[in-house]
Design an enzyme around this catalytic site. Structure first.
Site, PDB file in Angstrom:
ATOM      1  N   THR A   1       9.371  30.621  39.966  1.00  8.24           N
ATOM      2  CA  THR A   1      10.227  30.561  38.773  1.00  8.24           C
ATOM      3  C   THR A   1      11.431  29.652  38.982  1.00  8.24           C
ATOM      4  O   THR A   1      11.722  28.769  38.165  1.00  8.24           O
ATOM      5  CB  THR A   1      10.699  31.967  38.391  1.00  8.24           C
ATOM      6  OG1 THR A   1       9.557  32.791  38.118  1.00  8.24           O
ATOM      7  CG2 THR A   1      11.586  31.932  37.165  1.00  8.24           C
TER       8      THR A   1
ATOM      9  N   GLU B   1      10.873  44.196  39.972  1.00  7.95           N
ATOM     10  CA  GLU B   1       9.625  43.956  40.681  1.00  7.95           C
ATOM     11  C   GLU B   1       8.782  45.230  40.721  1.00  7.95           C
ATOM     12  O   GLU B   1       9.246  46.325  40.421  1.00  7.95           O
ATOM     13  CB  GLU B   1       9.934  43.495  42.118  1.00  7.95           C
ATOM     14  CG  GLU B   1      10.777  42.251  42.218  1.00  7.95           C
ATOM     15  CD  GLU B   1      10.031  40.998  41.805  1.00  7.95           C
ATOM     16  OE1 GLU B   1       8.777  41.035  41.781  1.00  7.95           O
ATOM     17  OE2 GLU B   1      10.696  39.983  41.506  1.00  7.95           O
TER      18      GLU B   1
ATOM     19  N   LYS C   1      24.595  39.834  48.324  1.00  6.78           N
ATOM     20  CA  LYS C   1      25.488  38.984  47.534  1.00  6.78           C
ATOM     21  C   LYS C   1      26.950  39.280  47.857  1.00  6.78           C
ATOM     22  O   LYS C   1      27.781  38.367  47.903  1.00  6.78           O
ATOM     23  CB  LYS C   1      25.207  39.194  46.048  1.00  6.78           C
ATOM     24  CG  LYS C   1      23.829  38.702  45.628  1.00  6.78           C
ATOM     25  CD  LYS C   1      23.487  39.107  44.206  1.00  6.78           C
ATOM     26  CE  LYS C   1      22.100  38.606  43.806  1.00  6.78           C
ATOM     27  NZ  LYS C   1      21.694  39.052  42.462  1.00  6.78           N
TER      28      LYS C   1
END
Length: 418
Positions: free
Chosen positions: A13, A189, A204
């Site tokens: 993607t 997912e 992150k």
């Protein structure tokens, strides 16, 4: 006019988004860079699954073919997991290529090593896409807040968790039903563990910490809690009080050092993260001069992530050099008290003197305490559900809660206590 030759590692993607963005915005890139940007090679796992409209692009499953391209300036990595992305980027730097990555897990583990190697080889390293997709959080911290001293960073950086919590509140559904909806929409997912248990947000947070404070906290000291234990009855109760549950990363450097948490918290209407809904992400930065800056937008997806990668491509070519600063201006804060909501229907919960009770509404105790005191309380009463409250507990706050408790139309069941 020479071209800038780029290789893509991964053509899922994100990789496709980068390729399409470069093709569609070639004139804009040429106007900024003074050069064309040409995709010279693409690394994939299975060649048979991919077709390219351009015959002059190398499509390969062998990374050595990428390294051996006669012209190669920038390597863009969009592979999941620590390996092989880390090894590929090391070899790319050693060849003398600039690198850009969207791989937050790999960069949280190996970012320092890549950055040091890039500095030694005099190439640039872009990693804006590792945090919050298309939101320019890293650029803001690195280049736009140099005089300001960073005091605190809070953020909603995982769209899957935010979508689930939003759906639970808006539709009154249980966690599993909201998770299933997220999976059906492609937000989660098949194995959603990284998202719902806070690992994705944790990685992150580590990247943001390195940029904002020049270091990461000891990983084992970070309190990481996911959202799978948040019940719809709790969310319904908090909603009546005008509060929302958000899964938030928090970074702050205090007298005890760098602290970080990744956990569900309660957010009031005055907080900048209150209105961040669905799959949106946001990063809220507090600094001493500017005050609060909140950046909000799409945190993932084909083109938001591609946007961050292509903007990195611009930066590392316009401002050549390592895309990184080891030290930032940081304001050290005292070990402050925070507001907390303790959910319990036990009559006798012993609170030490260091925890001040601000009020009680049925099954909830509202307290003010330092985080270390809350941690000790949880050691004694491990079954307590405790949420940090982002917002001020004043008279108006309690007045609104008491008004909500007197409404006869209340239908949401109270949460179970310990």
């Amino acid at each position: 006019m020479a071209d800038i030759h780029v290789a893509l590692l991964g053509f899922g993607t994100v990789g496709k988004g980068v390729y399409e963005t470069i093709k569609a915005h070639q004139s804009r890139l040429r106007a900024i860079l003074g050069k064309n940007v040409k995709v010279a090679g693409i690394l994939v796992r299975n060649i048979e699954k991919h077709t390219l409209p351009e015959d002059d692009i190398l499509l390969t499953s062998n990374f050595e073919d990428i390294l051996n391209l006669p012209k190669l300036d920038v390597v863009i990595e969009a592979i999941v997991g620590r390996e092989p992305g880390f090894s590929y980027l090391k070899k790319s730097i050693e060849r003398g290529c600039h690198i850009i990555t969207a791989n937050k897990e790999m960069f949280a583990y190996h970012g320092n090593e890549l950055l040091e190697l890039a500095s030694q080889k005099n190439v640039a390293c872009g990693f804006e896409a590792t945090v919050a997709g298309g939101i320019p959080a890293i650029q803001t911290l690195r280049t736009l807040l140099n005089v300001n001293k960073i005091e605190r960073i809070e953020g909603i950086v995982n769209g899957t968790s935010n979508y689930i919590l939003t759906k639970m509140r808006e539709d009154g559904v249980a966690f599993q039903e909201a998770l299933q909806a997220a999976q059906e929409k492609g937000y989660a997912e098949e194995d959603p563990t990284n998202d719902i248990e806070g690992y994705d947000a944790f990685y992150k947070a580590m990247v943001l910490s390195q940029i904002a404070f020049g270091e990461q906290p000891e990983w084992q000291t970070v309190r990481r809690k996911g959202i799978s234990s948040v019940s719809n009855s709790e969310i319904g109760l908090f909603s009546e009080w005008g509060l929302r549950v958000k899964h938030v990363i928090s970074l702050e450097k205090g007298v005890r050092g760098l602290s970080c948490s990744v956990k569900p918290v309660l957010v009031g209407p005055s907080h900048p993260l209150y209105s961040v809904e669905g799959v949106q992400n946001a990063v809220s930065i507090d600094a001493d001069i500017v005050g609060n800056i909140t950046l909000q937008g799409p945190g993932a997806g084909k083109f938001p992530t591609a946007s961050a990668i292509v903007e990195d491509l611009i930066q590392l070519n316009v401002n050549h050099g390592c895309y990184y600063e080891q030290e930032k201006n940081v304001r050290f804060k005292k070990d402050l008290h925070h507001d907390w909501v303790v959910l319990t229907n036990q009559t006798h919960v012993f609170l030490p003197d260091s925890i001040e009770v601000a009020g009680r509404v049925k099954e909830a105790l509202f307290v003010n305490a330092k985080e270390k005191d809350i941690e000790r309380l949880l050691e004694v009463y491990p079954g307590l559900n405790i949420y940090q409250l982002y917002g001020q507990m004043n008279k108006e706050f309690f007045k609104n809660i008491l008004l909500s408790e007197t409404r006869p139309e209340r239908k949401v069941a109270s949460p179970k206590g310990i």
